[in-house]
Design an enzyme around this catalytic site. Structure first.
Site, PDB file in Angstrom:
ATOM      1  N   HIS A 166      20.648  -9.027 -25.597  1.00 35.92           N
ATOM      2  CA  HIS A 166      21.643  -8.901 -26.660  1.00 35.92           C
ATOM      3  C   HIS A 166      21.066  -8.134 -27.843  1.00 35.92           C
ATOM      4  O   HIS A 166      19.849  -7.931 -27.930  1.00 35.92           O
ATOM      5  CB  HIS A 166      22.198 -10.264 -27.089  1.00 35.92           C
ATOM      6  CG  HIS A 166      21.191 -11.213 -27.649  1.00 35.92           C
ATOM      7  ND1 HIS A 166      20.337 -11.960 -26.857  1.00 35.92           N
ATOM      8  CD2 HIS A 166      20.888 -11.541 -28.921  1.00 35.92           C
ATOM      9  CE1 HIS A 166      19.565 -12.697 -27.629  1.00 35.92           C
ATOM     10  NE2 HIS A 166      19.864 -12.470 -28.888  1.00 35.92           N
TER      11      HIS A 166
ATOM     12  N   HIS B 134      17.085  -7.351 -26.983  1.00 34.42           N
ATOM     13  CA  HIS B 134      16.059  -8.357 -26.670  1.00 34.42           C
ATOM     14  C   HIS B 134      16.618  -9.533 -25.903  1.00 34.42           C
ATOM     15  O   HIS B 134      17.844  -9.683 -25.752  1.00 34.42           O
ATOM     16  CB  HIS B 134      15.376  -8.847 -27.953  1.00 34.42           C
ATOM     17  CG  HIS B 134      16.295  -9.623 -28.862  1.00 34.42           C
ATOM     18  ND1 HIS B 134      17.255  -9.021 -29.634  1.00 34.42           N
ATOM     19  CD2 HIS B 134      16.388 -10.949 -29.119  1.00 34.42           C
ATOM     20  CE1 HIS B 134      17.908  -9.937 -30.330  1.00 34.42           C
ATOM     21  NE2 HIS B 134      17.405 -11.116 -30.029  1.00 34.42           N
TER      22      HIS B 134
ATOM     23  N   ASP C 190      15.938 -13.617 -26.239  1.00 34.01           N
ATOM     24  CA  ASP C 190      15.256 -14.603 -27.094  1.00 34.01           C
ATOM     25  C   ASP C 190      14.161 -15.324 -26.320  1.00 34.01           C
ATOM     26  O   ASP C 190      14.355 -15.719 -25.163  1.00 34.01           O
ATOM     27  CB  ASP C 190      16.249 -15.675 -27.577  1.00 34.01           C
ATOM     28  CG  ASP C 190      17.323 -15.107 -28.497  1.00 34.01           C
ATOM     29  OD1 ASP C 190      17.098 -14.053 -29.103  1.00 34.01           O
ATOM     30  OD2 ASP C 190      18.395 -15.739 -28.585  1.00 34.01           O
TER      31      ASP C 190
ATOM     32  N   ARG D  60      22.166 -21.016 -35.243  1.00 34.60           N
ATOM     33  CA  ARG D  60      21.774 -20.834 -33.836  1.00 34.60           C
ATOM     34  C   ARG D  60      20.997 -22.036 -33.327  1.00 34.60           C
ATOM     35  O   ARG D  60      20.029 -22.459 -33.941  1.00 34.60           O
ATOM     36  CB  ARG D  60      20.913 -19.580 -33.693  1.00 34.60           C
ATOM     37  CG  ARG D  60      20.731 -19.178 -32.241  1.00 34.60           C
ATOM     38  CD  ARG D  60      19.892 -17.924 -32.110  1.00 34.60           C
ATOM     39  NE  ARG D  60      18.501 -18.256 -31.935  1.00 34.60           N
ATOM     40  CZ  ARG D  60      17.534 -17.355 -31.773  1.00 34.60           C
ATOM     41  NH1 ARG D  60      17.819 -16.064 -31.781  1.00 34.60           N
ATOM     42  NH2 ARG D  60      16.291 -17.737 -31.618  1.00 34.60           N
TER      43      ARG D  60
HETATM   44  C1  SIN Z   1      20.058 -13.241 -32.224  1.00 37.35           C
HETATM   45  O1  SIN Z   1      19.425 -12.261 -31.861  1.00 37.35           O
HETATM   46  O2  SIN Z   1      19.801 -14.361 -31.795  1.00 37.35           O
HETATM   47  C2  SIN Z   1      21.172 -13.084 -33.222  1.00 37.35           C
HETATM   48  C3  SIN Z   1      22.319 -12.333 -32.647  1.00 37.35           C
HETATM   49  C4  SIN Z   1      23.365 -12.063 -33.682  1.00 37.35           C
HETATM   50  O3  SIN Z   1      23.188 -12.391 -34.846  1.00 37.35           O
HETATM   51  O4  SIN Z   1      24.392 -11.486 -33.320  1.00 37.35           O
END
Ligand code: SIN
Length: 274
Positions: A249, A93, A95, A264
């Site tokens: 990612h 995806h 974000d 995050r």
């Molecule tokens: C995310 O998708 O923002 C998290 C990525 C992760 O936890 O590695």
């Protein structure tokens, strides 16, 4: 600081930097622009210092769905407890692609890391686009796609472990839909790249649902090739930044029985153009 590329396609590891130092920021920003994903090792930072670093890139985008860190509503908790099965972000995806102005990027600070596994994979969407035939690039240029938050964070997802455990919430606020070009010109680099993703993109406008599913499926299979990827093996104290307009990612959920905790912070972006 020592900047080491992770692969030929994208990603770099940075040693010997301190994200609290203002005078190192231009070098860090330029590595971020060049590699799309950077990981700064051995950062010992507080939540305030995490936010201060993020603000050097732009204003903070407060995520509506992730549980915030106590006392810090601008920081999202990315957590899987040792007795939980589902991880956040397991599908490929980008974000916030469901927002009208998708986030520039996210900055993840690793706090509690399993002894193995829990890596994050990234894809270079510009490398993937450039590897398509010119005829296919010509077909995709000029198409637009719909992205939505509803099926991922909305009220239909209240039965998931993430919602039931409180890691994700606010399902009634999942009302965002947005239309973006299938191929964008990156707002900073000017490089062209694909901007659709398997989690949030729901359809390509102007195609039948069968055509849209077939074209998106072809793009997704193409993008998943290892040649366009890099893999980040986390260590506690890492700070990684990725550019949402240039990458996909995916969090690898292969560490059952262990806890993984990240903080995050997401930075605002701009509207995207073909
Ligand atoms: C995310 O998708 O923002 C998290 C990525 C992760 O936890 O590695």
């Amino acid at each position: 600081m020592d900047i080491k590329p992770l692969t030929g396609g994208l990603g770099a590891e940075i040693l010997g930097a301190d994200i609290r130092c203002e005078d190192q920021f231009e070098e860090i920003r330029s590595a971020f622009a060049e590699y799309s994903v950077i990981v700064l090792r051995n950062q010992s930072i507080s939540p305030e210092e995490h936010l201060a670093f993020a603000r050097r890139f732009g204003s903070i985008n407060v995520n509506r769905f992730f549980k915030p860190v106590e006392g810090h509503p601008e920081i999202a908790t990315v957590l899987k407890e040792k007795d939980q099965k589902e991880a956040v972000g397991e599908g490929w995806h980008t974000d916030h692609s469901y927002d009208q102005e998708p986030a520039m990027g996210s900055i993840l600070h690793s706090l509690d890391i399993p002894p193995y596994g829990g890596d994050t994979l990234f894809v270079s969407m510009a490398s993937a686009y450039e590897a398509l035939s010119s005829k296919m690039r010509g077909f995709l240029d000029g198409l637009w796609a719909v992205h939505s938050s509803r099926h991922v964070f909305g009220t239909d997802t209240l039965d998931t472990e993430a919602a039931k455990s409180g890691r994700l919430g606010n399902a009634h606020a999942a009302t965002q839909d947005a239309v973006h070009p299938v191929v964008i010109t990156h707002p900073l680099s000017g490089r062209r790249g694909l901007f659709v993703n398997p989690v949030f993109t729901t359809e390509i406008k102007g195609l039948s649902s069968e055509e849209s599913a077939a074209v998106l499926g072809m793009i997704y299979d193409h993008c998943k090739q290892p040649e366009f990827q890099c893999r980040l093996r986390w260590r506690a104290g890492d700070v990684a930044i990725w550019d949402n307009r240039a990458t996909w990612h995916k969090a690898i959920n292969d560490y059952h029985g262990f806890r993984r905790l990240m903080h995050r912070v997401t930075v605002e972006g701009v509207a995207l153009s073909p």
